[in-house]
Design an enzyme around this catalytic site. Structure first.
Site, PDB file in Angstrom:
ATOM      1  N   ASN A  10      17.478  -3.094  22.753  1.00  0.00           N
ATOM      2  CA  ASN A  10      17.905  -1.706  22.966  1.00  0.00           C
ATOM      3  C   ASN A  10      17.482  -0.925  21.727  1.00  0.00           C
ATOM      4  O   ASN A  10      18.122  -1.014  20.687  1.00  0.00           O
ATOM      5  CB  ASN A  10      19.423  -1.639  23.167  1.00  0.00           C
ATOM      6  CG  ASN A  10      19.913  -0.209  23.294  1.00  0.00           C
ATOM      7  OD1 ASN A  10      19.107   0.717  23.413  1.00  0.00           O
ATOM      8  ND2 ASN A  10      21.229  -0.027  23.280  1.00  0.00           N
ATOM      9  N   LYS A  12      17.563   2.180  21.321  1.00  0.00           N
ATOM     10  CA  LYS A  12      18.336   3.424  21.141  1.00  0.00           C
ATOM     11  C   LYS A  12      17.363   4.585  20.882  1.00  0.00           C
ATOM     12  O   LYS A  12      16.264   4.586  21.448  1.00  0.00           O
ATOM     13  CB  LYS A  12      19.381   3.240  20.031  1.00  0.00           C
ATOM     14  CG  LYS A  12      20.231   1.985  20.289  1.00  0.00           C
ATOM     15  CD  LYS A  12      21.430   1.840  19.421  1.00  0.00           C
ATOM     16  CE  LYS A  12      22.175   0.554  19.780  1.00  0.00           C
ATOM     17  NZ  LYS A  12      23.411   0.371  19.028  1.00  0.00           N
ATOM     18  N   HIS A  97      26.718   2.061  28.065  1.00  0.00           N
ATOM     19  CA  HIS A  97      26.755   1.627  26.661  1.00  0.00           C
ATOM     20  C   HIS A  97      27.897   2.359  25.948  1.00  0.00           C
ATOM     21  O   HIS A  97      28.188   3.514  26.251  1.00  0.00           O
ATOM     22  CB  HIS A  97      25.415   1.926  25.994  1.00  0.00           C
ATOM     23  CG  HIS A  97      25.271   1.283  24.660  1.00  0.00           C
ATOM     24  ND1 HIS A  97      25.862   1.802  23.518  1.00  0.00           N
ATOM     25  CD2 HIS A  97      24.640   0.151  24.282  1.00  0.00           C
ATOM     26  CE1 HIS A  97      25.580   1.009  22.501  1.00  0.00           C
ATOM     27  NE2 HIS A  97      24.842   0.004  22.928  1.00  0.00           N
ATOM     28  N   GLU A  99      28.013   3.767  23.212  1.00  0.00           N
ATOM     29  CA  GLU A  99      27.600   5.047  22.608  1.00  0.00           C
ATOM     30  C   GLU A  99      27.565   6.153  23.653  1.00  0.00           C
ATOM     31  O   GLU A  99      27.839   7.314  23.350  1.00  0.00           O
ATOM     32  CB  GLU A  99      26.239   4.873  21.919  1.00  0.00           C
ATOM     33  CG  GLU A  99      26.379   4.061  20.637  1.00  0.00           C
ATOM     34  CD  GLU A  99      25.157   3.237  20.270  1.00  0.00           C
ATOM     35  OE1 GLU A  99      24.063   3.501  20.791  1.00  0.00           O
ATOM     36  OE2 GLU A  99      25.316   2.308  19.453  1.00  0.00           O
ATOM     37  N   GLU A 169      29.798  -6.133  24.699  1.00  0.00           N
ATOM     38  CA  GLU A 169      29.496  -5.568  23.379  1.00  0.00           C
ATOM     39  C   GLU A 169      30.781  -5.025  22.766  1.00  0.00           C
ATOM     40  O   GLU A 169      31.138  -3.868  22.998  1.00  0.00           O
ATOM     41  CB  GLU A 169      28.475  -4.425  23.508  1.00  0.00           C
ATOM     42  CG  GLU A 169      27.124  -4.855  24.030  1.00  0.00           C
ATOM     43  CD  GLU A 169      26.011  -3.948  23.507  1.00  0.00           C
ATOM     44  OE1 GLU A 169      25.030  -4.502  22.979  1.00  0.00           O
ATOM     45  OE2 GLU A 169      26.123  -2.725  23.606  1.00  0.00           O
ATOM     46  N   GLY A 175      26.423  -2.330  15.321  1.00  0.00           N
ATOM     47  CA  GLY A 175      25.876  -1.637  14.159  1.00  0.00           C
ATOM     48  C   GLY A 175      26.701  -1.804  12.893  1.00  0.00           C
ATOM     49  O   GLY A 175      26.537  -1.059  11.933  1.00  0.00           O
ATOM     50  N   SER A 215      25.467  -6.568  16.535  1.00  0.00           N
ATOM     51  CA  SER A 215      24.962  -7.125  15.272  1.00  0.00           C
ATOM     52  C   SER A 215      24.309  -8.502  15.423  1.00  0.00           C
ATOM     53  O   SER A 215      24.438  -9.355  14.540  1.00  0.00           O
ATOM     54  CB  SER A 215      26.088  -7.180  14.233  1.00  0.00           C
ATOM     55  OG  SER A 215      26.548  -5.873  13.932  1.00  0.00           O
TER      56      SER A 215
END
Ligand code: 13P
Length: 262
Positions: A10, A12, A97, A99, A169, A175, A215
């Site tokens: 991904n 992003k 996701h 985000e 996730e 991150g 991560s």
């Protein structure tokens, strides 16, 4: 039943077109097309999809998007539909996701609508779920996952589970450099599979691929993939370097990098 591993990059909102094309050239030079016992997917920004699909035509590497709309066409300025993604060569799409949930207010209901639309278009959706740090601390992980799976998957036909994947996730691992321990990933992913089994039956749950994301680094792959309910990985930061991503996708592999030209 043995599920074929699925490893997904991904990117992003990273990479200019030139960088995306260079990445693919390097990944193929390292030997990505020879990895026949696993599926490798690049989820690129929309701006790079068409050009990537051209260069990946004769490749084993699959192309995916990071989001899609819940309608196939219409007056939705700035949006991209599942049919349009298919049209430019995508076969996968990430949905829900964290985000998107956080910055674009996506709800489980919305994820369900998007999932339905993506499946109808013939894409393989990857639905993301995962608890926030404070939810884990308050021991609400299972409750959160149960809701995200229950509402987010909605009323699928059991056979549709084999066409999609779920990515666990945990938000606290995205991150942050803090990867979930393999036993934590296994525990959550086993729970996710049990929720799916309750709703769609054990056979459908066995066919579903459940990925871990958060991560992930090359060194984590062997221990993560050794877990019975971890069928692959969804990789953010470490997927931006072709060298690192190669080390991730070639986990457990007997293959050594090939240096021929592709
Ligand atoms: P990182 O691997 O950078 O933590 O990102 C994970 C992720 O969000 C993949 O979808």
């Amino acid at each position: 039943m043995k599920r074929q591993p699925l490893i997904v990059a991904n990117w992003k909102m990273h990479k200019q077109l030139k960088e995306a094309l260079e990445f693919v050239r390097e990944l193929r030079r390292l030997g990505a097309d020879q990895l026949r016992d696993r599926t490798v997917v690049l989820c690129a920004p929309a701006t790079a999809l068409l050009a990537l699909s051209e260069v990946l035509k004769d490749s084993a590497i699959r192309l995916g998007a990071q989001n899609a709309h819940w309608e196939q066409a219409g007056a939705f300025t700035g949006e991209i539909s599942p049919t349009q993604l298919l049209d430019v060569g995508c076969s996968y799409v990430i949905l829900g996701h964290s985000e998107r949930r956080e910055h674009f207010a996506e709800t489980d209901d919305r994820v369900r609508q998007k999932l339905r639309a993506a499946l109808c278009a013939g894409l393989h959706p990857i639905v993301c779920v995962g608890e926030r740090g404070e939810e884990r601390e308050a021991q609400r992980t299972h409750r959160v996952l149960e809701r995200q799976i229950g509402v987010g998957l909605g009323d699928l036909a059991p056979t549709e589970l084999g066409k999609m994947a779920v990515a666990y996730e945990p938000v606290w691992a995205i991150g942050t450099g803090v990867t979930a321990r393999p036993d934590q990933a296994q525990q959550a992913q086993q729970f996710i599979r049990s929720c799916v089994a309750k709703a769609y039956g054990p056979e459908a749950a066995q066919a579903l691929r459940i990925l871990y994301g958060g991560s992930v680094q090359p060194d984590h792959m062997d221990s993560l993939l050794a877990q019975p309910d971890v069928d692959g990985a969804l990789v953010g930061g470490a997927s931006l370097s072709a060298q690192d991503f190669w080390r991730i996708i070639s986990f457990h592999s007997q293959l050594t990098p090939t240096h021929g030209s592709v």
